[in-house]
Design an enzyme around this catalytic site. Structure first.
Site, PDB file in Angstrom:
ATOM      1  N   ARG A  58      34.284  72.028  73.018  1.00 24.79           N
ATOM      2  CA  ARG A  58      33.010  71.323  72.827  1.00 24.79           C
ATOM      3  C   ARG A  58      33.169  69.822  72.652  1.00 24.79           C
ATOM      4  NH1 ARG A  58      32.543  76.243  70.845  1.00 24.79           N
ATOM      5  NH2 ARG A  58      33.123  75.593  68.745  1.00 24.79           N
ATOM      6  N   GLU A  95      43.444  80.325  59.554  1.00 22.76           N
ATOM      7  CA  GLU A  95      43.338  81.238  58.415  1.00 22.76           C
ATOM      8  C   GLU A  95      44.134  82.520  58.699  1.00 22.76           C
ATOM      9  OE1 GLU A  95      39.315  81.866  57.321  1.00 22.76           O
ATOM     10  OE2 GLU A  95      39.849  83.039  55.540  1.00 22.76           O
TER      11      GLU A  95
HETATM   12  P1  AMP Z   1      38.952  73.343  62.290  1.00 20.74           P
HETATM   13  O1  AMP Z   1      40.311  73.289  62.941  1.00 20.74           O
HETATM   14  O2  AMP Z   1      38.872  74.393  61.229  1.00 20.74           O
HETATM   15  O3  AMP Z   1      38.507  71.987  61.795  1.00 20.74           O
HETATM   16  O4  AMP Z   1      37.933  73.847  63.382  1.00 20.74           O
HETATM   17  C1  AMP Z   1      37.437  72.948  64.298  1.00 20.74           C
HETATM   18  C2  AMP Z   1      37.249  73.551  65.658  1.00 20.74           C
HETATM   19  O5  AMP Z   1      36.623  74.813  65.609  1.00 20.74           O
HETATM   20  C3  AMP Z   1      36.369  72.650  66.469  1.00 20.74           C
HETATM   21  O6  AMP Z   1      36.866  72.572  67.795  1.00 20.74           O
HETATM   22  C4  AMP Z   1      34.997  73.296  66.421  1.00 20.74           C
HETATM   23  O7  AMP Z   1      34.360  73.243  67.672  1.00 20.74           O
HETATM   24  C5  AMP Z   1      35.269  74.734  65.991  1.00 20.74           C
HETATM   25  N1  AMP Z   1      34.476  75.147  64.824  1.00 20.74           N
HETATM   26  C6  AMP Z   1      34.944  75.413  63.584  1.00 20.74           C
HETATM   27  N2  AMP Z   1      33.989  75.839  62.766  1.00 20.74           N
HETATM   28  C7  AMP Z   1      32.859  75.838  63.499  1.00 20.74           C
HETATM   29  C8  AMP Z   1      31.501  76.179  63.213  1.00 20.74           C
HETATM   30  N3  AMP Z   1      31.105  76.608  62.005  1.00 20.74           N
HETATM   31  N4  AMP Z   1      30.598  76.052  64.198  1.00 20.74           N
HETATM   32  C9  AMP Z   1      30.975  75.620  65.426  1.00 20.74           C
HETATM   33  N5  AMP Z   1      32.223  75.299  65.754  1.00 20.74           N
HETATM   34  C10 AMP Z   1      33.161  75.406  64.805  1.00 20.74           C
END
Ligand code: AMP
Length: 170
Positions: A58, A95
């Protein structure tokens, strides 16, 4: 323009207990797209950017739009097996399990000023891995910007030392 109404919560996607922040309503509205791009550009101020690195998948929606406005190039950071040329990889903890991101070796020149962009900052693992890829190639990270930061997951703490900006915080 308040962009919050254009972000839709989808409960229990992609798995139970997750509230997925769906940006497809925003992408469907031309004025919301324009306003989001303007606001993301405003976050950068007058800092110089050579390359926008967008995170799969995205981060690919707004990344090239930002690059065009900044007179910068766009580089994708991709999931494993998608990039065709010589590349480097970083594997990071989730996780449950691990994930990997890759970038082409010739995507950046040493000293390039880089903006990293994605739609959502959650735990920060994905953005941190992207920072590592950029720095391995000698890029200088000017800012990481996001449409949204989920504050309660403390991604900003994981990215200590980097400038983190977003349009919306939850
Ligand atoms: P993180 O590595 O945990 O910061 O997760 C970020 C990635 O996961 C990004 O590429 C986001 O597009 C996706 N992502 C994580 N949580 C969400 C959420 N609640 N809604 C949409 N996309 C998410």
């Amino acid at each position: 323009m308040n962009l919050r109404p254009y972000i839709r919560d989808i409960l229990d996607f992609p798995s139970e207990g997750i509230v997925f922040k769906d940006i497809t309503p925003l992408l469907k509205d031309p004025e919301a797209i324009r306003q989001a791009v303007d606001a993301l550009i405003d976050l950068i101020g007058n800092q110089e950017i050579d390359i926008v690195v967008g995170i799969e998948s995205r981060g690919f929606f707004f990344g090239p739009l930002l690059a065009a406005r900044l007179n910068a190039g766009f580089v994708p950071a991709r999931k494993p097996g998608k990039l065709p040329a010589k590349k480097i990889s970083v594997t990071y903890e989730l996780e449950y399990g691990t994930d990997t991101l890759e970038i082409h070796k010739d995507a950046l020149q040493v000293g390039d000023k880089v903006l990293i962009h994605d739609d959502v900052l959650a735990t920060g693992g994905t953005a941190k891995a992207t920072c590592e890829l950029v720095e391995q190639l000698g890029g200088e990270i000017v800012q990481c910007n996001f449409l949204m930061v989920l504050d309660f997951l403390k991604g900003v703490e994981k990215l200590k030392g980097y400038e983190i900006r977003s349009l919306i915080n939850y």
